[in-house]
Motif scaffolding. Structure first.
Motif, PDB file in Angstrom:
ATOM      1  N   UNK A  63      48.565  -0.504  43.619  1.00 32.71           N
ATOM      2  CA  UNK A  63      49.450  -0.179  44.739  1.00 32.71           C
ATOM      3  C   UNK A  63      50.091   1.190  44.582  1.00 32.71           C
ATOM      4  N   UNK A  64      50.632   1.469  43.400  1.00 29.65           N
ATOM      5  CA  UNK A  64      51.332   2.743  43.214  1.00 29.65           C
ATOM      6  C   UNK A  64      50.351   3.905  43.086  1.00 29.65           C
ATOM      7  N   UNK A  65      49.186   3.677  42.500  1.00 29.91           N
ATOM      8  CA  UNK A  65      48.203   4.758  42.401  1.00 29.91           C
ATOM      9  C   UNK A  65      47.628   5.096  43.771  1.00 29.91           C
ATOM     10  N   UNK A  66      47.426   4.083  44.589  1.00 30.32           N
ATOM     11  CA  UNK A  66      46.977   4.322  45.965  1.00 30.32           C
ATOM     12  C   UNK A  66      48.015   5.144  46.720  1.00 30.32           C
ATOM     13  N   UNK A  67      49.273   4.814  46.516  1.00 32.58           N
ATOM     14  CA  UNK A  67      50.346   5.558  47.168  1.00 32.58           C
ATOM     15  C   UNK A  67      50.315   7.030  46.740  1.00 32.58           C
ATOM     16  N   UNK A  68      50.057   7.255  45.464  1.00 37.52           N
ATOM     17  CA  UNK A  68      49.997   8.631  44.958  1.00 37.52           C
ATOM     18  C   UNK A  68      48.881   9.418  45.641  1.00 37.52           C
ATOM     19  N   UNK A  69      47.716   8.809  45.788  1.00 33.85           N
ATOM     20  CA  UNK A  69      46.611   9.482  46.476  1.00 33.85           C
ATOM     21  C   UNK A  69      46.961   9.743  47.937  1.00 33.85           C
TER      22      UNK A  69
END
Length: 482
Positions: free
Chosen positions: A132-138
């Motif tokens: 979830x947080x890595x997707x948000x970063x992208x």
């Protein structure tokens, strides 16, 4: 509405043919019908009957000319003006916003063959702890994401709470709230490896053109490292960052900084890793060592393609003077942890400068990379790391304080710096400031020479033969005492 002007003379000789008259009338009628007429335009036309009458009279005069009249050979039928409504396809409309965008400095970088839209990378830690947080970063636009460190057996990783403490400006107990330092006693990922691998694979499927880097750490075991690398690479990650630097990374199991502080052990483990890995490998350095260039040198010689520095600095955040217990306090106790955020930036810059100078002098133009870490909160902070040779800049604590959307501010500030100096790309200024570092002995020599030069300039001319015409006024001033 005024008369429509053709703005081009028609060249006529003494004879007009009848076919020209027909052609001219057809052209005039076609132009009249093609131009969109608004209500106001129609009203205007009705009030200008005299103008239309004049046009009719002109046509009558044309009809009275001899049928033998011919067009000049200079007249080109194909050059007749074509009228297009404003929104017709094929009409090129320039955009000031697109022109401005084209003039913006280019933040994209290519590091070890990895193409990133900008040099800002999510550092390994809580900001890269799950899908979830890595997707948000992208989605927010980060140049790359380094996931939180994983190992084969997550069951051995048990975190505590609270595990963070902050250093604020002002004395102990002060009401001031500006945070300048951050300490953590957090371990690597406590999530099952299979779960993390599944999420790595999902992210690469959804973002195939974005850079995902896996941070890995394992016990002192060749087969363990080989298994971990093989399983992680199968997810499609773009590179590996090896955690040789976590200050509280279970050193009793020869993990983290326990490897990075022992160059002989580091050389052996790097050999295992680089013999197995098929993607670029970055070695993450610990600052908790006398000379950080030593493990960096060993890592590069052992096959790593890049260096990341620095990880957190071993620290004790402080003692609560009311309770007399250390922070962060867990059931009345604590343990030294890793220090990060703004206060560590000067230390990080010095370490990065040392590594960059070593890489430049010993490894030359080879395709090795340097990822700067430590207290980056603004795009201007990032510019300092790049000026000292960093290809990319990692941010971890800054994301925890400002959120994932902060990357937009970072990019805007870095571009602002670049525009101030007319830099078009990151490579235009990367490493530029390294040339200004030297030894203290050399500083003394340079200052002595500068003082002597200024004294010589103040003394003025030594002989009448030294006078010049161009510099006469300055030469005169150089010999005035008040």
């Amino acid at each position: 509405m005024g008369k429509r002007s053709w703005n081009r003379p028609i060249i006529i000789r003494t004879h007009f043919s009848s076919y020209f008259l027909f052609d001219l009338i057809s052209t005039l009628v076609a132009c009249y019908l093609l131009i969109p007429l608004s209500n106001s335009f129609l009203s205007s036309v009705r009030t200008q009957n005299s103008s239309m009458a004049s046009m009719s009279s002109a046509l009558t005069r044309f009809s009275g000319l001899s049928s033998k009249t011919t067009l000049s050979p200079d007249f080109d039928h194909s050059s007749r003006r074509t009228f297009l409504p404003p929104n017709r396809v094929g009409l090129k409309i320039s955009s000031s916003s697109s022109a401005a965008a084209d003039s913006e400095p280019d933040l994209s970088v290519t590091v070890n063959g990895l193409k990133m839209p900008n040099p800002f990378v999510i550092g390994s830690g809580p900001p890269g702890t799950n899908y979830t947080v890595m997707k948000r970063a992208f989605d927010e636009g980060w140049g790359a994401v380094i996931a939180k460190t994983v190992s084969l057996d997550a069951s051995k990783v048990i975190n505590v709470t609270p595990r963070y403490a902050r250093l604020k400006t002002g004395s102990n107990g002060s009401a001031k709230t500006d945070v300048i330092g951050w300490q953590n006693i957090e371990l690597i990922s406590d999530r099952p490896l299979e779960t993390m691998l599944k999420e790595f694979k999902q992210l690469k499927q959804e973002y195939p053109d974005r850079i995902l880097i896996a941070s890995i750490m394992e016990e002192y075991s060749k087969t363990g490292w080989e298994e971990l690398i093989d399983r992680v690479e199968q997810t499609g990650v773009d590179a590996l960052e090896i955690n040789f630097s976590c200050p509280h990374g279970m050193p009793e199991r020869r993990m983290g900084a326990a490897v990075g502080q022992d160059c002989a052990l580091l050389e052996e483990v790097c050999g295992w890793i680089n013999a197995k890995a098929t993607v670029p490998v970055w070695a993450k350095m610990t600052p908790n060592i006398t000379d950080i260039t030593e493990p960096a040198r060993v890592s590069l010689k052992s096959g790593c393609e890049g260096i990341a520095a620095i990880n957190t600095i071993m620290s004790v955040m402080g003692i609560d003077l009311k309770t007399l217990h250390p922070e962060p306090c867990v059931e009345g106790y604590s343990t030294p942890g890793g220090y990060s955020y703004k206060a560590v930036r000067p230390i990080a810059l010095a370490k990065v400068m040392n590594i960059a100078q070593m890489m430049k002098s010993e490894f030359g133009e080879k395709d090795y990379s340097l990822s700067g870490i430590g207290g980056v909160e603004t795009g201007y902070d990032a510019a300092e790391f790049i000026l000292l040779g960093s290809n990319t800049v990692q941010v971890c604590t800054g994301v925890m304080v400002h959120g994932y959307g902060h990357v937009k501010t970072l990019c805007a500030e870095l571009q602002d710096f670049m525009k101030q100096h007319n830099f078009s790309t990151i490579e235009d200024f990367r490493g530029h400031s390294l040339q200004y570092f030297t030894t203290h002995t050399d500083l003394v020599r340079r200052q002595k020479e500068a003082i002597e030069q200024r004294k010589a300039e103040r003394k003025g001319l030594k002989s009448d033969k030294d006078w010049t015409g161009d510099g006469f006024v300055k030469e005169t001033e150089s010999m005035v005492s008040n």
